[in-house]
Write a protein that holds these residues in place. Structure first.
Motif, PDB file in Angstrom:
ATOM      1  N   TYR A  62      51.015  39.197  39.095  1.00 56.51           N
ATOM      2  CA  TYR A  62      49.628  38.857  39.421  1.00 56.51           C
ATOM      3  C   TYR A  62      48.883  40.077  39.970  1.00 56.51           C
ATOM      4  O   TYR A  62      47.747  40.372  39.564  1.00 56.51           O
ATOM      5  N   LEU A  63      49.518  40.813  40.881  1.00 57.76           N
ATOM      6  CA  LEU A  63      48.871  41.975  41.476  1.00 57.76           C
ATOM      7  C   LEU A  63      48.631  43.082  40.450  1.00 57.76           C
ATOM      8  O   LEU A  63      47.599  43.763  40.489  1.00 57.76           O
ATOM      9  N   LEU A  64      49.571  43.275  39.521  1.00 53.30           N
ATOM     10  CA  LEU A  64      49.378  44.282  38.480  1.00 53.30           C
ATOM     11  C   LEU A  64      48.163  43.951  37.611  1.00 53.30           C
ATOM     12  O   LEU A  64      47.375  44.843  37.245  1.00 53.30           O
ATOM     13  N   LEU A  65      48.007  42.680  37.289  1.00 50.05           N
ATOM     14  CA  LEU A  65      46.860  42.268  36.475  1.00 50.05           C
ATOM     15  C   LEU A  65      45.557  42.418  37.252  1.00 50.05           C
ATOM     16  O   LEU A  65      44.530  42.858  36.693  1.00 50.05           O
ATOM     17  N   GLU A  66      45.565  42.059  38.536  1.00 50.22           N
ATOM     18  CA  GLU A  66      44.352  42.202  39.330  1.00 50.22           C
ATOM     19  C   GLU A  66      44.021  43.679  39.582  1.00 50.22           C
ATOM     20  O   GLU A  66      42.843  44.052  39.639  1.00 50.22           O
ATOM     21  N   ARG A  67      45.038  44.520  39.703  1.00 57.10           N
ATOM     22  CA  ARG A  67      44.801  45.955  39.881  1.00 57.10           C
ATOM     23  C   ARG A  67      44.157  46.540  38.628  1.00 57.10           C
ATOM     24  O   ARG A  67      43.266  47.416  38.706  1.00 57.10           O
ATOM     25  N   ALA A  68      44.586  46.060  37.466  1.00 57.29           N
ATOM     26  CA  ALA A  68      43.963  46.524  36.229  1.00 57.29           C
ATOM     27  C   ALA A  68      42.489  46.114  36.174  1.00 57.29           C
ATOM     28  O   ALA A  68      41.649  46.834  35.625  1.00 57.29           O
ATOM     29  N   ARG A  69      42.190  44.988  36.760  1.00 57.80           N
ATOM     30  CA  ARG A  69      40.814  44.486  36.753  1.00 57.80           C
ATOM     31  C   ARG A  69      39.936  45.232  37.759  1.00 57.80           C
ATOM     32  O   ARG A  69      38.804  45.627  37.449  1.00 57.80           O
ATOM     33  N   PHE A  70      40.440  45.444  38.987  1.00 63.92           N
ATOM     34  CA  PHE A  70      39.624  46.022  40.050  1.00 63.92           C
ATOM     35  C   PHE A  70      39.790  47.532  40.204  1.00 63.92           C
ATOM     36  O   PHE A  70      38.994  48.173  40.893  1.00 63.92           O
ATOM     37  N   ILE A  87      42.339  42.732  29.735  1.00 65.52           N
ATOM     38  CA  ILE A  87      43.242  43.260  28.709  1.00 65.52           C
ATOM     39  C   ILE A  87      42.448  43.673  27.476  1.00 65.52           C
ATOM     40  O   ILE A  87      42.703  44.726  26.866  1.00 65.52           O
ATOM     41  N   ALA A  88      41.455  42.871  27.111  1.00 61.74           N
ATOM     42  CA  ALA A  88      40.632  43.195  25.936  1.00 61.74           C
ATOM     43  C   ALA A  88      39.912  44.528  26.110  1.00 61.74           C
ATOM     44  O   ALA A  88      39.714  45.272  25.139  1.00 61.74           O
ATOM     45  N   SER A  89      39.542  44.830  27.360  1.00 58.64           N
ATOM     46  CA  SER A  89      38.807  46.081  27.589  1.00 58.64           C
ATOM     47  C   SER A  89      39.680  47.308  27.354  1.00 58.64           C
ATOM     48  O   SER A  89      39.170  48.416  27.150  1.00 58.64           O
ATOM     49  N   PHE A  90      41.021  47.135  27.376  1.00 60.71           N
ATOM     50  CA  PHE A  90      41.924  48.273  27.168  1.00 60.71           C
ATOM     51  C   PHE A  90      42.422  48.384  25.724  1.00 60.71           C
ATOM     52  O   PHE A  90      43.094  49.371  25.384  1.00 60.71           O
ATOM     53  N   ARG A 110      48.513  50.512  27.496  1.00 63.43           N
ATOM     54  CA  ARG A 110      48.241  49.772  28.743  1.00 63.43           C
ATOM     55  C   ARG A 110      47.951  48.309  28.418  1.00 63.43           C
ATOM     56  O   ARG A 110      48.406  47.414  29.142  1.00 63.43           O
ATOM     57  N   ALA A 111      47.229  48.059  27.358  1.00 66.28           N
ATOM     58  CA  ALA A 111      46.928  46.678  26.972  1.00 66.28           C
ATOM     59  C   ALA A 111      48.207  45.912  26.662  1.00 66.28           C
ATOM     60  O   ALA A 111      48.359  44.743  27.049  1.00 66.28           O
ATOM     61  N   ARG A 112      49.148  46.556  25.967  1.00 70.79           N
ATOM     62  CA  ARG A 112      50.419  45.898  25.640  1.00 70.79           C
ATOM     63  C   ARG A 112      51.210  45.571  26.927  1.00 70.79           C
ATOM     64  O   ARG A 112      51.783  44.492  27.057  1.00 70.79           O
ATOM     65  N   GLU A 113      51.250  46.514  27.848  1.00 73.98           N
ATOM     66  CA  GLU A 113      51.971  46.281  29.100  1.00 73.98           C
ATOM     67  C   GLU A 113      51.356  45.124  29.888  1.00 73.98           C
ATOM     68  O   GLU A 113      52.070  44.283  30.444  1.00 73.98           O
ATOM     69  N   LEU A 114      50.031  45.101  29.917  1.00 78.48           N
ATOM     70  CA  LEU A 114      49.361  44.023  30.649  1.00 78.48           C
ATOM     71  C   LEU A 114      49.581  42.672  29.977  1.00 78.48           C
ATOM     72  O   LEU A 114      49.684  41.639  30.657  1.00 78.48           O
ATOM     73  N   LEU A 115      49.649  42.661  28.654  1.00 76.74           N
ATOM     74  CA  LEU A 115      49.934  41.401  27.958  1.00 76.74           C
ATOM     75  C   LEU A 115      51.321  40.868  28.317  1.00 76.74           C
ATOM     76  O   LEU A 115      51.513  39.661  28.497  1.00 76.74           O
ATOM     77  N   VAL A 116      52.299  41.771  28.431  1.00 79.99           N
ATOM     78  CA  VAL A 116      53.643  41.350  28.837  1.00 79.99           C
ATOM     79  C   VAL A 116      53.604  40.802  30.263  1.00 79.99           C
ATOM     80  O   VAL A 116      54.214  39.761  30.567  1.00 79.99           O
ATOM     81  N   ASP A 117      52.880  41.474  31.158  1.00 77.68           N
ATOM     82  CA  ASP A 117      52.746  40.989  32.539  1.00 77.68           C
ATOM     83  C   ASP A 117      52.064  39.621  32.571  1.00 77.68           C
ATOM     84  O   ASP A 117      52.481  38.719  33.320  1.00 77.68           O
TER      85      ASP A 117
END
Length: 369
Positions: free
Chosen positions: A237-245, A192-195, A202-209
Protein backbone atom coordinates in the motif's frame (compact mmCIF):
# COMPACT_ATOMS: atom_id res chain seq x y z
CA UNK A 1 -23.62 -8.55 28.28
CA UNK A 2 -26.88 -8.18 30.22
CA UNK A 3 -28.30 -11.31 28.60
CA UNK A 4 -25.20 -13.25 29.60
CA UNK A 5 -25.52 -12.04 33.21
CA UNK A 6 -29.14 -13.13 33.32
CA UNK A 7 -28.12 -16.55 32.00
CA UNK A 8 -25.45 -16.92 34.69
CA UNK A 9 -27.97 -15.89 37.35
CA UNK A 10 -30.46 -18.46 36.07
CA UNK A 11 -27.74 -21.11 36.17
CA UNK A 12 -26.93 -20.35 39.81
CA UNK A 13 -30.58 -20.31 40.85
CA UNK A 14 -31.42 -23.45 38.91
CA UNK A 15 -28.47 -25.46 40.16
CA UNK A 16 -28.85 -24.37 43.76
CA UNK A 17 -32.54 -25.15 43.59
CA UNK A 18 -32.16 -28.57 42.06
CA UNK A 19 -29.16 -29.68 44.14
CA UNK A 20 -31.41 -30.66 47.03
CA UNK A 21 -33.61 -32.71 44.71
CA UNK A 22 -30.57 -34.26 43.02
CA UNK A 23 -28.91 -35.36 46.26
CA UNK A 24 -32.09 -37.07 47.39
CA UNK A 25 -32.04 -39.28 44.30
CA UNK A 26 -28.34 -39.87 43.77
CA UNK A 27 -25.54 -39.86 46.36
CA UNK A 28 -22.66 -37.58 45.29
CA UNK A 29 -19.07 -38.68 45.41
CA UNK A 30 -17.59 -38.99 48.89
CA UNK A 31 -16.78 -35.54 50.23
CA UNK A 32 -18.35 -33.80 47.20
CA UNK A 33 -21.11 -31.29 48.11
CA UNK A 34 -24.32 -31.68 46.10
CA UNK A 35 -24.17 -28.14 44.72
CA UNK A 36 -20.61 -28.62 43.50
CA UNK A 37 -21.58 -31.93 41.88
CA UNK A 38 -24.45 -30.20 40.08
CA UNK A 39 -22.15 -27.44 38.83
CA UNK A 40 -19.62 -30.04 37.68
CA UNK A 41 -22.22 -31.86 35.57
CA UNK A 42 -23.60 -28.63 34.15
CA UNK A 43 -20.09 -27.52 33.28
CA UNK A 44 -19.53 -30.71 31.32
CA UNK A 45 -22.73 -30.23 29.32
CA UNK A 46 -22.28 -26.51 28.62
CA UNK A 47 -19.50 -26.57 25.95
CA UNK A 48 -21.52 -28.82 23.66
CA UNK A 49 -24.73 -26.83 24.12
CA UNK A 50 -22.93 -23.60 23.27
CA UNK A 51 -22.41 -24.88 19.73
CA UNK A 52 -26.20 -24.87 19.17
CA UNK A 53 -28.89 -27.53 19.13
CA UNK A 54 -27.92 -30.38 16.79
CA UNK A 55 -27.28 -34.12 16.90
CA UNK A 56 -23.67 -33.77 17.96
CA UNK A 57 -24.30 -31.28 20.78
CA UNK A 58 -27.27 -33.31 22.03
CA UNK A 59 -25.26 -36.54 21.98
CA UNK A 60 -22.37 -34.97 23.91
CA UNK A 61 -24.54 -33.31 26.56
CA UNK A 62 -27.47 -35.66 27.15
CA UNK A 63 -25.60 -38.05 29.47
CA UNK A 64 -24.47 -35.22 31.74
CA UNK A 65 -27.95 -33.69 31.77
CA UNK A 66 -29.50 -37.03 32.73
CA UNK A 67 -27.03 -37.40 35.62
CA UNK A 68 -27.81 -33.82 36.66
CA UNK A 69 -31.51 -34.67 36.86
CA UNK A 70 -30.99 -38.15 38.31
CA UNK A 71 -33.78 -39.62 36.17
CA UNK A 72 -33.91 -43.07 34.59
CA UNK A 73 -33.54 -41.59 31.10
CA UNK A 74 -33.51 -38.34 29.16
CA UNK A 75 -34.24 -37.49 25.53
CA UNK A 76 -33.30 -34.31 23.63
CA UNK A 77 -35.31 -33.41 20.53
CA UNK A 78 -35.60 -30.62 18.00
CA UNK A 79 -39.11 -29.69 16.90
CA UNK A 80 -39.15 -32.44 14.27
CA UNK A 81 -36.65 -35.16 15.23
CA UNK A 82 -35.11 -37.02 18.14
CA UNK A 83 -31.50 -35.87 18.51
CA UNK A 84 -30.13 -38.03 21.34
CA UNK A 85 -31.06 -40.02 24.41
CA UNK A 86 -29.45 -41.59 27.48
CA UNK A 87 -30.56 -44.10 30.11
CA UNK A 88 -33.00 -46.99 30.19
CA UNK A 89 -36.71 -47.03 29.43
CA UNK A 90 -36.64 -44.18 26.93
CA UNK A 91 -39.85 -43.55 24.97
CA UNK A 92 -39.90 -44.44 21.29
CA UNK A 93 -39.27 -41.76 18.68
CA UNK A 94 -42.96 -41.35 17.89
CA UNK A 95 -43.86 -40.87 21.55
CA UNK A 96 -40.94 -38.50 22.13
CA UNK A 97 -41.87 -36.37 19.12
CA UNK A 98 -45.49 -36.25 20.27
CA UNK A 99 -44.30 -34.78 23.57
CA UNK A 100 -41.99 -32.35 21.75
CA UNK A 101 -44.82 -31.16 19.51
CA UNK A 102 -47.09 -30.74 22.52
CA UNK A 103 -44.64 -28.41 24.29
CA UNK A 104 -43.88 -26.59 21.02
CA UNK A 105 -47.58 -25.87 20.54
CA UNK A 106 -48.22 -24.68 24.10
CA UNK A 107 -44.80 -23.50 25.23
CA UNK A 108 -45.49 -25.21 28.57
CA UNK A 109 -44.38 -28.47 30.22
CA UNK A 110 -46.15 -31.62 29.07
CA UNK A 111 -46.85 -34.56 31.40
CA UNK A 112 -47.55 -38.13 30.34
CA UNK A 113 -47.18 -41.51 32.01
CA UNK A 114 -43.69 -41.36 33.50
CA UNK A 115 -42.56 -38.52 31.18
CA UNK A 116 -41.96 -34.79 31.78
CA UNK A 117 -41.37 -32.76 28.62
CA UNK A 118 -40.27 -29.10 28.73
CA UNK A 119 -39.58 -26.67 25.87
CA UNK A 120 -36.17 -25.38 24.81
CA UNK A 121 -36.62 -21.75 23.84
CA UNK A 122 -34.23 -19.47 21.92
CA UNK A 123 -35.15 -15.83 21.31
CA UNK A 124 -38.81 -16.55 22.05
CA UNK A 125 -38.98 -19.55 19.68
CA UNK A 126 -39.38 -23.15 20.78
CA UNK A 127 -36.52 -25.01 19.09
CA UNK A 128 -36.77 -28.38 20.82
CA UNK A 129 -37.61 -30.21 24.03
CA UNK A 130 -36.16 -32.13 26.98
CA UNK A 131 -38.05 -35.30 27.92
CA UNK A 132 -37.17 -36.74 31.33
CA UNK A 133 -38.47 -40.24 32.03
CA UNK A 134 -38.77 -41.81 35.48
CA UNK A 135 -40.86 -44.32 37.39
CA UNK A 136 -42.49 -41.58 39.45
CA UNK A 137 -43.30 -38.06 38.28
CA UNK A 138 -43.44 -35.72 41.26
CA UNK A 139 -43.93 -31.99 41.54
CA UNK A 140 -40.28 -31.63 42.47
CA UNK A 141 -39.20 -33.48 39.34
CA UNK A 142 -41.40 -31.29 37.13
CA UNK A 143 -39.96 -28.10 38.62
CA UNK A 144 -36.40 -29.39 38.34
CA UNK A 145 -36.75 -30.45 34.70
CA UNK A 146 -38.29 -27.05 33.93
CA UNK A 147 -35.32 -25.27 35.55
CA UNK A 148 -32.80 -27.39 33.65
CA UNK A 149 -34.74 -26.72 30.45
CA UNK A 150 -34.43 -22.98 31.08
CA UNK A 151 -30.71 -23.34 31.72
CA UNK A 152 -30.22 -25.36 28.51
CA UNK A 153 -32.20 -22.69 26.65
CA UNK A 154 -29.80 -20.08 28.02
CA UNK A 155 -26.80 -21.99 26.69
CA UNK A 156 -28.46 -22.28 23.28
CA UNK A 157 -29.13 -18.52 23.30
CA UNK A 158 -25.44 -17.92 23.95
CA UNK A 159 -24.67 -20.06 20.90
CA UNK A 160 -27.07 -17.90 18.88
CA UNK A 161 -25.35 -14.76 20.14
CA UNK A 162 -21.97 -16.12 19.04
CA UNK A 163 -23.31 -16.77 15.54
CA UNK A 164 -24.68 -13.21 15.43
CA UNK A 165 -21.35 -11.83 16.62
CA UNK A 166 -19.44 -13.65 13.90
CA UNK A 167 -21.89 -12.43 11.26
CA UNK A 168 -21.38 -8.87 12.50
CA UNK A 169 -17.58 -9.23 12.28
CA UNK A 170 -17.87 -10.60 8.73
CA UNK A 171 -20.16 -7.72 7.78
CA UNK A 172 -17.67 -5.22 9.19
CA UNK A 173 -14.85 -6.81 7.19
CA UNK A 174 -16.93 -6.57 4.00
CA UNK A 175 -17.71 -2.93 4.82
CA UNK A 176 -14.03 -2.24 5.34
CA UNK A 177 -13.21 -3.72 1.95
CA UNK A 178 -15.92 -1.65 0.31
CA UNK A 179 -14.36 1.47 1.85
CA UNK A 180 -10.88 0.55 0.58
CA UNK A 181 -11.74 -0.54 -2.93
CA UNK A 182 -13.35 2.47 -4.71
CA UNK A 183 -10.84 5.20 -3.73
CA UNK A 184 -7.66 3.20 -3.65
CA UNK A 185 -8.29 1.17 -6.82
CA UNK A 186 -9.08 4.28 -8.88
CA UNK A 187 -6.10 6.28 -7.57
CA UNK A 188 -3.67 3.38 -7.96
CA UNK A 189 -4.69 2.56 -11.52
CA UNK A 190 -4.52 6.23 -12.47
CA UNK A 191 -1.01 6.46 -11.04
CA UNK A 192 0.12 3.29 -12.81
CA UNK A 193 -1.33 4.56 -16.09
CA UNK A 194 0.75 7.72 -15.78
CA UNK A 195 3.95 5.61 -15.85
CA UNK A 196 3.02 3.35 -18.77
CA UNK A 197 4.72 5.53 -21.40
CA UNK A 198 7.29 7.42 -19.35
CA UNK A 199 8.59 4.51 -17.26
CA UNK A 200 7.18 1.10 -18.37
CA UNK A 201 9.37 -0.86 -15.93
CA UNK A 202 8.05 1.18 -12.99
CA UNK A 203 4.50 0.64 -14.24
CA UNK A 204 5.05 -3.14 -14.31
CA UNK A 205 6.44 -3.14 -10.76
CA UNK A 206 3.52 -1.09 -9.49
CA UNK A 207 1.06 -3.44 -11.18
CA UNK A 208 2.62 -6.38 -9.32
CA UNK A 209 2.37 -4.41 -6.04
CA UNK A 210 -1.24 -3.54 -6.80
CA UNK A 211 -2.06 -7.19 -7.58
CA UNK A 212 -0.45 -8.35 -4.31
CA UNK A 213 -2.37 -5.78 -2.29
CA UNK A 214 -5.76 -6.51 -3.83
CA UNK A 215 -5.22 -10.29 -3.63
CA UNK A 216 -4.66 -9.95 0.11
CA UNK A 217 -7.35 -7.40 0.93
CA UNK A 218 -10.08 -8.97 -1.22
CA UNK A 219 -9.48 -12.62 -0.37
CA UNK A 220 -12.05 -14.64 1.52
CA UNK A 221 -12.52 -13.22 5.01
CA UNK A 222 -10.67 -14.83 7.89
CA UNK A 223 -10.76 -13.69 11.48
CA UNK A 224 -7.00 -13.66 11.90
CA UNK A 225 -3.78 -13.33 9.97
CA UNK A 226 -0.24 -12.62 11.18
CA UNK A 227 1.52 -9.31 11.75
CA UNK A 228 3.97 -10.33 9.02
CA UNK A 229 1.15 -10.65 6.47
CA UNK A 230 -0.46 -7.38 7.61
CA UNK A 231 2.87 -5.60 7.24
CA UNK A 232 3.35 -7.00 3.74
CA UNK A 233 -0.05 -5.57 2.85
CA UNK A 234 0.94 -2.20 4.38
CA UNK A 235 4.24 -2.25 2.48
CA UNK A 236 2.48 -2.72 -0.88
CA UNK A 237 0.00 0.00 0.00
CA UNK A 238 2.76 2.45 0.93
CA UNK A 239 4.70 1.75 -2.28
CA UNK A 240 1.62 2.54 -4.35
CA UNK A 241 0.88 5.71 -2.38
CA UNK A 242 4.53 6.80 -2.67
CA UNK A 243 4.27 6.43 -6.44
CA UNK A 244 1.21 8.66 -6.32
CA UNK A 245 2.51 11.39 -3.98
CA UNK A 246 6.23 11.24 -4.73
CA UNK A 247 8.56 12.96 -2.25
CA UNK A 248 5.63 14.55 -0.45
CA UNK A 249 5.14 11.21 1.33
CA UNK A 250 7.86 9.81 3.56
CA UNK A 251 7.43 6.71 5.66
CA UNK A 252 9.36 4.38 7.92
CA UNK A 253 8.51 0.99 9.44
CA UNK A 254 10.25 -0.40 12.54
CA UNK A 255 9.28 -3.88 13.71
CA UNK A 256 10.63 -6.14 16.43
CA UNK A 257 11.25 -9.52 14.71
CA UNK A 258 9.81 -11.37 17.73
CA UNK A 259 6.26 -10.18 16.97
CA UNK A 260 6.04 -11.02 13.26
CA UNK A 261 4.18 -14.29 13.96
CA UNK A 262 1.66 -12.71 16.36
CA UNK A 263 -1.94 -13.36 15.20
CA UNK A 264 -3.94 -10.20 14.55
CA UNK A 265 -7.40 -9.41 13.14
CA UNK A 266 -7.47 -9.31 9.34
CA UNK A 267 -7.00 -5.81 7.87
CA UNK A 268 -6.32 -4.08 11.18
CA UNK A 269 -3.27 -2.00 10.15
CA UNK A 270 -3.81 -0.77 6.59
CA UNK A 271 -6.85 1.43 7.45
CA UNK A 272 -4.79 3.13 10.19
CA UNK A 273 -1.92 3.82 7.77
CA UNK A 274 -4.41 5.10 5.20
CA UNK A 275 -5.83 7.48 7.81
CA UNK A 276 -2.32 8.71 8.66
CA UNK A 277 -1.61 9.48 5.00
CA UNK A 278 -4.97 11.16 4.55
CA UNK A 279 -4.44 13.54 7.48
CA UNK A 280 -0.64 13.76 7.39
CA UNK A 281 0.13 14.82 3.83
CA UNK A 282 2.57 16.23 3.07
CA UNK A 283 4.72 14.69 5.75
CA UNK A 284 6.05 11.50 7.27
CA UNK A 285 4.20 8.37 8.41
CA UNK A 286 5.91 6.15 10.99
CA UNK A 287 4.87 2.62 11.91
CA UNK A 288 6.50 1.20 15.04
CA UNK A 289 5.76 -2.27 16.46
CA UNK A 290 7.41 -3.31 19.72
CA UNK A 291 7.57 -6.50 21.72
CA UNK A 292 5.90 -5.86 25.11
CA UNK A 293 5.98 -9.23 26.86
CA UNK A 294 2.54 -10.80 26.51
CA UNK A 295 1.51 -8.15 23.96
CA UNK A 296 2.63 -6.41 20.79
CA UNK A 297 2.37 -2.61 20.95
CA UNK A 298 1.68 -0.87 17.64
CA UNK A 299 1.94 2.84 16.86
CA UNK A 300 1.02 4.61 13.60
CA UNK A 301 2.06 8.27 13.67
CA UNK A 302 2.01 11.20 11.25
CA UNK A 303 3.29 14.76 11.56
CA UNK A 304 0.34 16.33 9.79
CA UNK A 305 -2.24 18.93 10.79
CA UNK A 306 -3.75 16.91 13.67
CA UNK A 307 -7.36 17.14 14.88
CA UNK A 308 -9.55 18.54 17.62
CA UNK A 309 -10.59 15.94 20.24
CA UNK A 310 -14.22 16.30 19.17
CA UNK A 311 -13.20 15.39 15.65
CA UNK A 312 -11.58 12.18 16.94
CA UNK A 313 -14.82 11.13 18.63
CA UNK A 314 -16.64 11.83 15.37
CA UNK A 315 -14.16 9.79 13.31
CA UNK A 316 -14.47 6.84 15.68
CA UNK A 317 -18.26 7.09 15.73
CA UNK A 318 -20.27 4.56 13.76
CA UNK A 319 -22.24 7.22 11.93
CA UNK A 320 -19.26 9.17 10.57
CA UNK A 321 -19.13 9.01 6.81
CA UNK A 322 -15.59 8.22 5.70
CA UNK A 323 -14.48 7.09 9.16
CA UNK A 324 -15.56 3.51 8.70
CA UNK A 325 -11.95 2.31 8.55
CA UNK A 326 -11.05 3.52 12.04
CA UNK A 327 -14.41 2.70 13.63
CA UNK A 328 -14.32 -0.75 12.08
CA UNK A 329 -10.88 -1.55 13.47
CA UNK A 330 -11.74 -0.09 16.88
CA UNK A 331 -14.97 -2.08 17.24
CA UNK A 332 -13.38 -5.33 16.06
CA UNK A 333 -10.51 -5.03 18.53
CA UNK A 334 -12.97 -4.46 21.38
CA UNK A 335 -15.18 -7.35 20.31
CA UNK A 336 -12.27 -9.77 20.05
CA UNK A 337 -10.06 -8.81 22.99
CA UNK A 338 -12.30 -6.76 25.30
CA UNK A 339 -13.10 -3.10 25.89
CA UNK A 340 -9.56 -2.29 27.10
CA UNK A 341 -8.12 -3.04 23.64
CA UNK A 342 -9.67 -0.31 21.50
CA UNK A 343 -7.73 2.33 19.58
CA UNK A 344 -6.03 5.15 21.50
CA UNK A 345 -5.77 8.36 19.47
CA UNK A 346 -3.38 11.12 20.54
CA UNK A 347 -3.71 14.34 18.55
CA UNK A 348 -4.05 18.10 18.68
CA UNK A 349 -4.30 20.81 16.02
CA UNK A 350 -0.89 21.28 14.41
CA UNK A 351 0.67 18.42 16.42
CA UNK A 352 0.08 15.44 14.13
CA UNK A 353 -1.72 12.25 15.13
CA UNK A 354 -0.63 9.03 16.79
CA UNK A 355 -2.83 5.95 16.89
CA UNK A 356 -1.85 3.24 19.35
CA UNK A 357 -3.18 -0.26 19.80
CA UNK A 358 -2.23 -3.33 21.82
CA UNK A 359 -2.58 -6.88 20.58
CA UNK A 360 -2.19 -9.95 22.83
CA UNK A 361 0.24 -12.52 21.46
CA UNK A 362 -2.30 -15.31 21.83
CA UNK A 363 -5.17 -15.94 19.46
CA UNK A 364 -8.40 -15.87 21.51
CA UNK A 365 -10.69 -18.88 21.19
CA UNK A 366 -14.24 -18.24 19.93
CA UNK A 367 -16.50 -17.61 22.90
CA UNK A 368 -20.18 -16.98 23.49
CA UNK A 369 -19.44 -13.49 24.66
Amino acid sequence: MARVSVTVWLLVCALCGLSGFWVSRRRPRTGEPATFAAFRLAGRAAPALRTGLNRDSARRSVRHLRCLLGTASLVVTSTDQVLAGAGDGRPGDAEALAGARAVAASGRPYLADGVVAVPLVVDGRVVGALLACDAEVTGGLVRTVAEVGRWVSGQLELAELEVSRRRAVDAETRALRAQISPHFVYNSLTTIASFVRTDPERARELLVDFADFTRYSLRRARDFTTLADELTCVDRYLLLERARFGDRLRFSVQVAPEVLAVPVPFLCLQPLVENAIKHGMPGEVRVVIRDAGPEAHISIEDDGVGMEPARVRDVLGDDHEGGIGLSNVDSRLRQIYGQDYGLVVETAPGKGTRIRLRVPKYRPEPSPL
